[in-house]
Design a protein around this motif. Sequence first.
Motif, PDB file in Angstrom:
ATOM      1  N   LEU A 297       2.955 -48.473   2.914  1.00 11.40           N
ATOM      2  CA  LEU A 297       4.763 -48.792   2.741  1.00 11.40           C
ATOM      3  C   LEU A 297       5.414 -46.813   3.481  1.00 11.40           C
ATOM      4  CD1 LEU A 297       5.269 -49.745  -0.352  1.00 11.40           C
ATOM      5  CD2 LEU A 297       6.315 -51.035   1.130  1.00 11.40           C
ATOM      6  N   VAL A 298       4.674 -45.449   3.105  1.00 13.61           N
ATOM      7  CA  VAL A 298       5.086 -44.222   3.456  1.00 13.61           C
ATOM      8  C   VAL A 298       4.858 -44.821   4.989  1.00 13.61           C
ATOM      9  CG1 VAL A 298       4.371 -42.308   3.794  1.00 13.61           C
ATOM     10  CG2 VAL A 298       3.573 -43.164   1.471  1.00 13.61           C
ATOM     11  N   CYS A 299       3.688 -44.931   5.472  1.00 10.09           N
ATOM     12  CA  CYS A 299       4.545 -45.420   7.012  1.00 10.09           C
ATOM     13  C   CYS A 299       4.700 -46.767   7.419  1.00 10.09           C
ATOM     14  CB  CYS A 299       2.623 -44.948   8.152  1.00 10.09           C
ATOM     15  SG  CYS A 299       1.620 -42.958   7.576  1.00 10.09           S
ATOM     16  N   LEU A 300       5.108 -47.166   7.189  1.00 10.65           N
ATOM     17  CA  LEU A 300       5.816 -48.538   6.897  1.00 10.65           C
ATOM     18  C   LEU A 300       6.075 -48.729   8.412  1.00 10.65           C
ATOM     19  CD1 LEU A 300       6.660 -51.546   6.559  1.00 10.65           C
ATOM     20  CD2 LEU A 300       9.577 -50.520   5.604  1.00 10.65           C
ATOM     21  N   LEU A 301       6.521 -47.754   9.482  1.00 14.33           N
ATOM     22  CA  LEU A 301       7.581 -47.848  10.491  1.00 14.33           C
ATOM     23  C   LEU A 301       5.935 -47.348  11.699  1.00 14.33           C
ATOM     24  CD1 LEU A 301       9.678 -47.716  12.501  1.00 14.33           C
ATOM     25  CD2 LEU A 301       9.437 -45.224  12.628  1.00 14.33           C
ATOM     26  N   ASN A 302       5.620 -47.091  11.506  1.00 10.60           N
ATOM     27  CA  ASN A 302       4.335 -47.587  12.076  1.00 10.60           C
ATOM     28  C   ASN A 302       3.083 -48.589  11.613  1.00 10.60           C
ATOM     29  OD1 ASN A 302       3.940 -44.013  10.516  1.00 10.60           O
ATOM     30  ND2 ASN A 302       4.735 -44.396  12.755  1.00 10.60           N
ATOM     31  N   VAL A 303       2.826 -49.365  11.090  1.00  6.43           N
ATOM     32  CA  VAL A 303       2.340 -50.058  10.396  1.00  6.43           C
ATOM     33  C   VAL A 303       3.445 -50.951  10.961  1.00  6.43           C
ATOM     34  CG1 VAL A 303       1.850 -52.017   8.682  1.00  6.43           C
ATOM     35  CG2 VAL A 303       1.359 -49.369   8.115  1.00  6.43           C
TER      36      VAL A 303
ATOM     37  N   ILE B 256       7.610 -52.606  19.482  1.00  3.41           N
ATOM     38  CA  ILE B 256       8.502 -52.781  19.715  1.00  3.41           C
ATOM     39  C   ILE B 256       9.415 -52.159  19.838  1.00  3.41           C
ATOM     40  CG2 ILE B 256       8.552 -52.785  17.109  1.00  3.41           C
ATOM     41  CD1 ILE B 256       9.678 -55.953  16.211  1.00  3.41           C
ATOM     42  N   HIS B 257       9.612 -50.843  19.344  1.00  2.76           N
ATOM     43  CA  HIS B 257      10.790 -49.922  20.249  1.00  2.76           C
ATOM     44  C   HIS B 257      11.398 -50.277  21.558  1.00  2.76           C
ATOM     45  CE1 HIS B 257       7.176 -46.975  21.089  1.00  2.76           C
ATOM     46  NE2 HIS B 257       7.758 -47.197  22.023  1.00  2.76           N
ATOM     47  N   HIS B 258       9.895 -50.370  22.199  1.00  4.94           N
ATOM     48  CA  HIS B 258      10.865 -51.126  23.420  1.00  4.94           C
ATOM     49  C   HIS B 258      11.578 -52.798  23.496  1.00  4.94           C
ATOM     50  CE1 HIS B 258       8.477 -47.227  24.832  1.00  4.94           C
ATOM     51  NE2 HIS B 258       7.818 -47.842  24.973  1.00  4.94           N
ATOM     52  N   HIS B 259      10.769 -53.135  22.898  1.00  5.49           N
ATOM     53  CA  HIS B 259      11.822 -54.803  22.782  1.00  5.49           C
ATOM     54  C   HIS B 259      13.468 -54.296  22.550  1.00  5.49           C
ATOM     55  CE1 HIS B 259      12.482 -58.592  21.961  1.00  5.49           C
ATOM     56  NE2 HIS B 259      13.356 -58.271  20.964  1.00  5.49           N
ATOM     57  N   PHE B 260      13.220 -54.102  21.738  1.00  2.00           N
ATOM     58  CA  PHE B 260      15.140 -53.647  21.747  1.00  2.00           C
ATOM     59  C   PHE B 260      15.721 -52.511  22.283  1.00  2.00           C
ATOM     60  CE2 PHE B 260      12.666 -54.487  17.123  1.00  2.00           C
ATOM     61  CZ  PHE B 260      13.821 -55.500  16.832  1.00  2.00           C
TER      62      PHE B 260
ATOM     63  N   LEU C  38      15.359 -53.040  25.631  1.00  2.00           N
ATOM     64  CA  LEU C  38      15.289 -53.984  26.538  1.00  2.00           C
ATOM     65  C   LEU C  38      16.194 -55.733  26.557  1.00  2.00           C
ATOM     66  CD1 LEU C  38      11.778 -54.734  27.693  1.00  2.00           C
ATOM     67  CD2 LEU C  38      12.882 -53.375  28.887  1.00  2.00           C
ATOM     68  N   ILE C  39      16.268 -55.296  24.974  1.00  4.06           N
ATOM     69  CA  ILE C  39      17.756 -56.690  24.713  1.00  4.06           C
ATOM     70  C   ILE C  39      19.093 -55.525  24.535  1.00  4.06           C
ATOM     71  CG2 ILE C  39      16.086 -57.637  23.651  1.00  4.06           C
ATOM     72  CD1 ILE C  39      16.607 -56.921  20.632  1.00  4.06           C
ATOM     73  N   GLY C  40      19.150 -54.610  25.044  1.00  4.73           N
ATOM     74  CA  GLY C  40      20.456 -52.987  24.804  1.00  4.73           C
ATOM     75  C   GLY C  40      20.885 -52.330  24.295  1.00  4.73           C
ATOM     76  N   TRP C  41      19.514 -52.064  22.825  1.00  3.64           N
ATOM     77  CA  TRP C  41      19.734 -51.188  21.996  1.00  3.64           C
ATOM     78  C   TRP C  41      19.761 -49.868  22.451  1.00  3.64           C
ATOM     79  CZ3 TRP C  41      17.896 -51.855  16.391  1.00  3.64           C
ATOM     80  CH2 TRP C  41      18.266 -52.893  16.053  1.00  3.64           C
ATOM     81  N   PRO C  42      20.676 -49.032  22.615  1.00  4.79           N
ATOM     82  CA  PRO C  42      20.790 -47.493  23.485  1.00  4.79           C
ATOM     83  C   PRO C  42      19.656 -47.017  22.687  1.00  4.79           C
ATOM     84  CG  PRO C  42      23.292 -48.135  23.297  1.00  4.79           C
ATOM     85  CD  PRO C  42      22.483 -49.341  22.541  1.00  4.79           C
ATOM     86  N   GLU C  43      18.389 -45.891  23.212  1.00  7.63           N
ATOM     87  CA  GLU C  43      17.320 -45.532  22.828  1.00  7.63           C
ATOM     88  C   GLU C  43      18.128 -44.297  21.404  1.00  7.63           C
ATOM     89  OE1 GLU C  43      14.266 -42.228  24.055  1.00  7.63           O
ATOM     90  OE2 GLU C  43      15.233 -42.421  25.020  1.00  7.63           O
ATOM     91  N   THR C  44      18.752 -43.846  21.436  1.00  7.07           N
ATOM     92  CA  THR C  44      19.141 -42.953  20.063  1.00  7.07           C
ATOM     93  C   THR C  44      19.372 -44.596  18.908  1.00  7.07           C
ATOM     94  OG1 THR C  44      21.512 -42.913  20.780  1.00  7.07           O
ATOM     95  CG2 THR C  44      20.450 -41.521  21.345  1.00  7.07           C
TER      96      THR C  44
ATOM     97  N   ILE D  97      17.256 -44.112  15.651  1.00 13.75           N
ATOM     98  CA  ILE D  97      17.961 -43.866  14.595  1.00 13.75           C
ATOM     99  C   ILE D  97      17.866 -44.880  12.929  1.00 13.75           C
ATOM    100  CG2 ILE D  97      20.271 -43.483  12.911  1.00 13.75           C
ATOM    101  CD1 ILE D  97      21.692 -41.980  15.468  1.00 13.75           C
ATOM    102  N   ARG D  98      18.430 -46.795  13.753  1.00 16.16           N
ATOM    103  CA  ARG D  98      17.654 -47.531  13.361  1.00 16.16           C
ATOM    104  C   ARG D  98      16.646 -47.583  12.778  1.00 16.16           C
ATOM    105  NH1 ARG D  98      21.511 -52.152  16.410  1.00 16.16           N
ATOM    106  NH2 ARG D  98      23.299 -50.684  15.190  1.00 16.16           N
ATOM    107  N   PHE D  99      15.061 -47.361  13.287  1.00 14.78           N
ATOM    108  CA  PHE D  99      13.842 -47.307  12.750  1.00 14.78           C
ATOM    109  C   PHE D  99      13.893 -46.142  11.776  1.00 14.78           C
ATOM    110  CE2 PHE D  99      10.554 -49.681  16.031  1.00 14.78           C
ATOM    111  CZ  PHE D  99      12.557 -50.517  16.441  1.00 14.78           C
ATOM    112  N   TRP D 100      14.494 -45.587  11.733  1.00 15.44           N
ATOM    113  CA  TRP D 100      14.399 -43.972  11.220  1.00 15.44           C
ATOM    114  C   TRP D 100      14.971 -44.253   9.936  1.00 15.44           C
ATOM    115  CZ3 TRP D 100      17.442 -39.173  13.282  1.00 15.44           C
ATOM    116  CH2 TRP D 100      15.584 -38.648  14.592  1.00 15.44           C
TER     117      TRP D 100
END
Length: 348
Positions: free
Chosen positions: A271-277, A304-308, A310-316, A320-323
């Motif tokens: 849970l502490v590292c949920l994003l990494n999981v 999965i960050h590269h997936h988003f 490629l579907i058009g999300w800007p890197e920032t 921020i959403r992953f944070w």
Amino acid sequence: MIALLIAGSVAMAVSLFGTRFLIGFFRSRGKGQPILGPEDRGPDHQHKAGTPTMGGLAILGSAVIGYLVAHFRRGAYFSDHAMFMITGIGAMAGLGFLDDFLKVQRSHNRGVLWKKKGWITLGMSFLIAILMVSFTKIDTRIGLTRADRPGWELGKVGWVLWAGLIIFSTVNAVNVTDGLDGLAAGSAILGFFAFTIIAFWGLRNPTIYPFIINPFDISILAVALGGACVGFLWWNAAPARIIMGDTGALGLGAALALLALATNTSLLLPLVCLLNVIEIGSVALQMGSYRLFNKRRIFRMTPIHHHFELIGWPETTVVIRFWIVAGIGVAMALGLFYADFARQIGVA
């Protein structure tokens, strides 16, 4: 409490100025991070090629300085736990530095170690676990919020196997997450501050958490790591002027895993590292689907960050959403930790 403030603020300040020094140092030598291109099935990040790398040197060096300076404060003392943790973190960071150096020298993102690095990190993970269980009084039970809950006793051999896998998995998960500007550093900040709270709470409530050995020193180390990441993030935020590289990713992964083991909260670590999981899980799912279902892909690209992207999300936007996802995981972890504490004192 003052020692914690000293450790965090000193580490942040040293990291802020030390990272700036590293940027100039590496730029003056004209070599930076090579980036995978389409020929290597990498993301379209060629604009980042040449960005100075090995920024993890500033993070980990600043964290150690902050940790040391805090011990000038009366009441702070050096513990064997923290010393072995720093040694393990340094060893993993050293491996990452070697791989980063080879990448830069050979001008290719895959150094000569890339096929062997997994086995090397696995062996180092078990070695770190062996040293911890042999030379410290670390508890060999598996804990969620404390050592006696659920309190499954593994014994020294079983604990080494468990701890080795925890360290190895976390190191690789953080390494996979380090693919966008500020993503890994920002999420690591949340994790380190969570362990700062957990360790300090253990210090304040020794009757409930008697199995956390040297909680004050562990909390100082955790907040120093968090502060160092804050200073580094100033320069690593998009567009990044420096990349932490494997030096930072492997070191920070080892640090998060060792903090979970030292505070008897290894089951809380996902849970502490949920994003990494989520990041490493996306890679595992993609690989499994590709091999089992005739090269069928679940995501356009992993992690999965590269997936988003490629579907058009800007890197920032992705970062921020992953944070936010990382923050939700940390909030859930601290909520479980406090709920167990409240039940112990009869509040809940």
